[in-house]
Design a protein around this motif. Structure first.
Motif, mmCIF file in Angstrom:
data_model
loop_
_atom_site.group_PDB
_atom_site.id
_atom_site.type_symbol
_atom_site.label_atom_id
_atom_site.label_comp_id
_atom_site.label_asym_id
_atom_site.label_seq_id
_atom_site.Cartn_x
_atom_site.Cartn_y
_atom_site.Cartn_z
ATOM 1 N N GLY A 57 0.837 -1.194 0.000
ATOM 2 C CA GLY A 57 0.000 0.000 0.000
ATOM 3 C C GLY A 57 0.866 1.234 0.000
ATOM 4 N N SER A 58 0.369 2.310 -0.553
ATOM 5 C CA SER A 58 1.130 3.561 -0.669
ATOM 6 C C SER A 58 2.484 3.339 -1.340
ATOM 7 C CB SER A 58 1.313 4.234 0.696
ATOM 8 O OG SER A 58 0.063 4.584 1.242
ATOM 9 N N ARG A 59 2.517 2.374 -2.263
ATOM 10 C CA ARG A 59 3.711 2.041 -3.043
ATOM 11 C C ARG A 59 4.899 1.574 -2.171
ATOM 12 N NH1 ARG A 59 0.916 5.576 -5.150
ATOM 13 N NH2 ARG A 59 0.720 6.638 -7.065
ATOM 14 N N THR A 60 4.583 0.922 -1.055
ATOM 15 C CA THR A 60 5.623 0.376 -0.183
ATOM 16 C C THR A 60 5.780 -1.113 -0.467
ATOM 17 O OG1 THR A 60 4.068 -0.172 1.595
ATOM 18 C CG2 THR A 60 5.059 2.041 1.648
ATOM 19 N N PRO A 61 6.908 -1.698 -0.065
ATOM 20 C CA PRO A 61 7.055 -3.146 -0.222
ATOM 21 C C PRO A 61 6.061 -3.901 0.666
ATOM 22 C CG PRO A 61 9.069 -2.166 0.720
ATOM 23 C CD PRO A 61 8.072 -1.068 0.531
ATOM 24 N N THR A 62 5.722 -5.108 0.261
ATOM 25 C CA THR A 62 4.834 -5.945 1.073
ATOM 26 C C THR A 62 5.560 -6.346 2.350
ATOM 27 O OG1 THR A 62 3.816 -6.824 -0.928
ATOM 28 C CG2 THR A 62 3.466 -8.066 1.108
ATOM 29 N N PRO A 63 4.987 -6.012 3.520
ATOM 30 C CA PRO A 63 5.634 -6.419 4.763
ATOM 31 C C PRO A 63 5.524 -7.929 4.967
ATOM 32 C CG PRO A 63 3.537 -5.363 5.224
ATOM 33 C CD PRO A 63 3.762 -5.251 3.752
ATOM 34 N N ASP A 64 6.484 -8.475 5.699
ATOM 35 C CA ASP A 64 6.445 -9.901 6.007
ATOM 36 C C ASP A 64 5.396 -10.219 7.062
ATOM 37 O OD1 ASP A 64 8.735 -10.917 4.385
ATOM 38 O OD2 ASP A 64 9.836 -9.460 5.606
ATOM 39 N N LEU A 65 5.132 -9.271 7.929
ATOM 40 C CA LEU A 65 4.201 -9.492 9.033
ATOM 41 C C LEU A 65 3.574 -8.164 9.415
ATOM 42 C CD1 LEU A 65 3.302 -11.736 11.081
ATOM 43 C CD2 LEU A 65 5.127 -10.903 12.555
ATOM 44 N N SER A 66 2.283 -8.165 9.699
ATOM 45 C CA SER A 66 1.595 -6.982 10.206
ATOM 46 C C SER A 66 1.161 -7.250 11.635
ATOM 47 C CB SER A 66 0.363 -6.657 9.347
ATOM 48 O OG SER A 66 0.751 -6.239 8.059
ATOM 49 N N ILE A 67 1.460 -6.317 12.505
ATOM 50 C CA ILE A 67 1.107 -6.444 13.917
ATOM 51 C C ILE A 67 0.259 -5.245 14.299
ATOM 52 C CG2 ILE A 67 1.958 -6.587 16.286
ATOM 53 C CD1 ILE A 67 4.498 -7.890 15.156
ATOM 54 N N GLU A 68 -0.983 -5.512 14.676
ATOM 55 C CA GLU A 68 -1.878 -4.438 15.109
ATOM 56 C C GLU A 68 -1.715 -4.223 16.605
ATOM 57 O OE1 GLU A 68 -6.572 -3.136 15.054
ATOM 58 O OE2 GLU A 68 -5.946 -4.908 13.932
ATOM 59 N N VAL A 69 -1.585 -2.958 16.993
ATOM 60 C CA VAL A 69 -1.440 -2.583 18.397
ATOM 61 C C VAL A 69 -2.521 -1.564 18.744
ATOM 62 C CG1 VAL A 69 1.049 -3.026 18.402
ATOM 63 C CG2 VAL A 69 0.211 -0.734 17.857
ATOM 64 N N ASP A 70 -2.683 -1.320 20.034
ATOM 65 C CA ASP A 70 -3.696 -0.343 20.429
ATOM 66 C C ASP A 70 -3.157 1.078 20.454
ATOM 67 O OD1 ASP A 70 -2.103 -0.666 22.655
ATOM 68 O OD2 ASP A 70 -3.759 -0.874 24.066
#
Length: 116
Positions: A57-70
């Motif tokens: 997204g936003s022309r960035t590389p695909t991350p290996d992992l997404s971690i959602e935090v509060d």
């Protein structure tokens, strides 16, 4: 700060190929579709998710992992204080998340995010 969700991302140029296996055969729901990323999982607590992306997204590389935090601000402060190099952000994205990219100790690109 506490981790609220972890999402793995699979880099692929054929995002549509995931539908048959993960949605039609395994019965996961299509939870999100931005064109460049589709996320499949279960409604409710969303304990199971897998995304297929042609970019981050936003022309960035695909991350290996997404971690959602509060709290992205707290996570960002902790990462920089620990000496980890931030590679992107923090930024408010048009699809409603605030996030930044950081490399883990193994060189994996990690997307730290919070929904706004």
């Amino acid at each position: 700060m506490k981790v609220t969700r972890i999402v793995t991302n699979v880099d692929t140029r054929d995002i549509a190929a995931a539908k048959c296996f993960y949605q039609d055969v395994l019965g996961l729901d299509l939870l999100m579709d931005h064109g460049w990323i589709r996320t499949y999982g279960s409604p409710g607590e969303m304990n199971i998710q897998i995304s297929f992306a042609s970019e981050g997204g936003s022309r960035t590389p695909t991350p290996d992992l997404s971690i959602e935090v509060d709290d992205v601000h707290v996570a960002y402060e902790r990462m920089t204080r620990a000496g980890f190099q931030i590679e992107y952000g923090p930024v408010d994205e048009p699809w409603g998340v605030r996030r930044f990219y950081v490399r883990d100790p193994f060189g994996k690109l990690i997307n730290i995010l919070a929904h706004e």
